[in-house]
Write an enzyme that holds these catalytic residues in place. Sequence first.
Site, short mmCIF file in Angstrom:
data_model
loop_
_atom_site.label_atom_id
_atom_site.label_comp_id
_atom_site.label_asym_id
_atom_site.label_seq_id
_atom_site.Cartn_x
_atom_site.Cartn_y
_atom_site.Cartn_z
N HIS A 160 51.57 -8.02 81.02
CA HIS A 160 50.54 -7.84 82.05
C HIS A 160 50.43 -9.01 83.03
CE1 HIS A 160 46.89 -9.24 79.31
NE2 HIS A 160 47.89 -10.08 79.24
N GLU A 161 49.86 -8.71 84.18
CA GLU A 161 49.72 -9.66 85.31
C GLU A 161 51.09 -10.17 85.78
OE1 GLU A 161 46.99 -8.97 85.89
OE2 GLU A 161 45.87 -8.89 84.03
N GLY A 162 52.05 -9.28 85.87
CA GLY A 162 53.39 -9.66 86.31
C GLY A 162 54.27 -9.94 85.10
#
Lengths: 600, 256
Positions: free
Chosen positions: A438-440
């Site tokens: 998550h988040e990239g």
Amino acid sequence: MATKFVSQRNIRFLLYEVMQAQRLADWPRFSEYDQESFDMMLDTAHRLSSEVLFPALRELDLEPPRFEDGKVLVRPMVRQFLSQAGEGGWVGATFAYEQGGLQLPVMINTACNFMFCAANYSATAYLGLITGATRLILTFGSEELQETYVPAMLEGRWQGTMALTEPQAGSSLADVAVSAEPTDEGHYLISGQKIFISAGDHDGADNVVHLMLARIKGAPAGVKGISLFVVPKLRPEGGELVSNDLATAGLFHKMGYRGCPIVQLSMGENNDCRGWLVGEPHRGLACMFQMMNEARISVGKAACAVASTAYYASLQYSQERLQGRPLGAKDPAQPQVPLIRHADIKRMLLMQRAVVEGSLSLILQAAWYADLHSHGPEEGREEAFLLLDLLTPVVKSYPSEMGVIATSAAVQILGGYGYTDEFPVEQLYRDMRIHPIHEGTTGIQGMDLLGRKAKMHQGRALKLFVQEVGRDIAAAEGVEALAPQAQRLTVAMGLLRQATEAKMALAAEGELENFLSDATLYLELFGLVAIAWQWLKQGLAAASALEGEPSQAEQDFYNGKLATMRYFFAYELPKAHGLAQRLGEDDGLTVAVQAEHFAD
Amino acid sequence: MNIVVCIKQVPDTESVIKIAGDGKSIDTGDIKWVMNPYDEFGVEEALRIVKDQGGEVTVVGAGPARVVEALRTALAMGADKAVHIQDDDLYGADPIAVAKMLAKAIEPLSPDVVFFGQRAVDDDSGVVSSAVAEYLGMPQLSVITKLEIADGKVKGTRPIEGQTVVLEASLPAVISAQKGLNEPRYASLPGIMKAKKKPLETKTPADLGAERSDFIEIATLNPPPDRAPGKTVEGETAQELAANLAKLLKEEAKVI
């Protein structure tokens, strides 16, 4: 059952002995603070962690959110914790006084939040999302939006989210399709679907405020046509909250991190879902990246925190569990020894500790740059910003990727028991696995680092990084106990420079695919060097402390630091050679392989 | 309502306690110090009473300079001011000596209620609150889990073996708080910032005109015995295992 999840001694060592956090109180922004108040905050955070969050770690895993009659139901402790976090001032701790905050340095807040995450990542995620969304509204939102939403969010009563992902647009944000149609009444009408929205709906908060990416009708295609909106679940109207035509369509069942719901949202089924623009039209991604960069550092911190909890669980087990005898002991009548007496167990403990304490050090270093950039002496601000920007993908990825390996080692130490739910490590192993995603994803972080950050401003950020590391190498060269490590880091820095030059040469030739095809490996190499740097800094602080006359317990602590540092340089950093070898080759192997080659 | 809460600073129960070289005290070198957990119930109750009925909460603690940390924690929870009786030798002293100092410091504050924790988790003596009540000439309601204050009277409940006893006295009175009285709040971040600016007065025993009067001294401190190793019950069948377990419980553990 394990009771320890963080080392308060280590946190203070990193803050005060390695990073000299006391210096923060010299800056005008933090003039009302001193070390005593920092310590009181750290103590309070630890109590909240051990008394409220840690006891609910298993509960949130065993009883994940349920979706019933269109509602997402979570455990009562979520509401209780958010209310305590609101009352305690934790939501906006780092915000300015005039924004309802306490101007707490990011570094101290990071250390406090690290303890929350270690005690219970799922519960802490709700808090982190409120903070991020609130900051975004305070930075880019109109006064009206601020007055409408911020107070209830600061009190922990309204949830905040970042709503980016759509069924067809995950890592590829250019494909965001949720639409926003302007009206004459100041708001937009939002329609479409979002998925994987963390804390996107739940009954632990009275309302949910989505910071949502959408495309204004007629906007250009791609990332330059994306705008940012506040889209609440319930909108304030005539003094009360009314439905905003935003429905939860479903809930995903996750592998780990199960205490926080991840939902699918459907907007505008009745053409009455209202959104309010935040910032300029078509500039949404730039705004969102403020929250995103913060979120990426938070992911690194959370990964490091989960690994910390697994490390202490496996450490305690290895001290108590009697198994086997020393290799030379042949007499079966001789008593068994604790696991921790075996070299291979100690190797796995050292690995976990090296990952946890090396990562936490780098995270606090990043927090230091964040404080320096925003509130430090004028002359250091720009450099701090560049260093923070450069290191963000590393701070996100090293703890996430290595955290998976570290928690796996924790399971390994517990053996068969580690694989059962009688012990917490299997949950922590599952909880950890989200972080490289998550988040990239790690792949995205690699491309960000090599494709943008290493090149930006003609490689100036990278040069600054080399200088920062060089300063500490120079200091370590003068200390007998650290000279071999200083030498190894010099070599590794050379490998990083060569790899960077080889890749930049490909970029200069226009070989874009080839240039970025091994960006993940480049990120891994960078991570090894950055963590080695942090261990050298810790080595400097520990060696200096041992020159005084610390108590026996303190000597054990500092000698443990030096042992873990030596482990990192002997076992982890040499991996740089293999990575550098591959990064120096330009055959474009993965680019050349065809999809058809995977036919069978 | 003018309320005093007495606070003792004790080692965190997670600290590793080692007996010092003299055999009579603990090695305080690496200890983390915290507010005695039972005292937190007193602070919380005082803050709730003042919120409902108005008034002021003063916290009082005695001991070395480090005791200020525990007083600041109480200020961060919401107490209004603090008095620190600074005396390096008071930690580990005869509880009666401590009580006498506290009474001297409390008397001029003319409190309506004085709270204590029902005992301190380090020495478990449980004497100080009663001695202070005696020195101040106040009634004491001890080991209280429920409290009502109205019309100059205090009514407190103490649990005894599954029953309860309800005690009543007129104010001023000393109350010693037991677990269950309330859920103490955590210090808030704004509270911590405000605590630094709240008045904290330091007094020496000489300032108070108090003389040390020790009647007892600690003769020795003994560490707990090492935990005996566990025993594996042997047997081939369930019946045999059960029989052997019963035998061990009866003959060795002597519990059946």
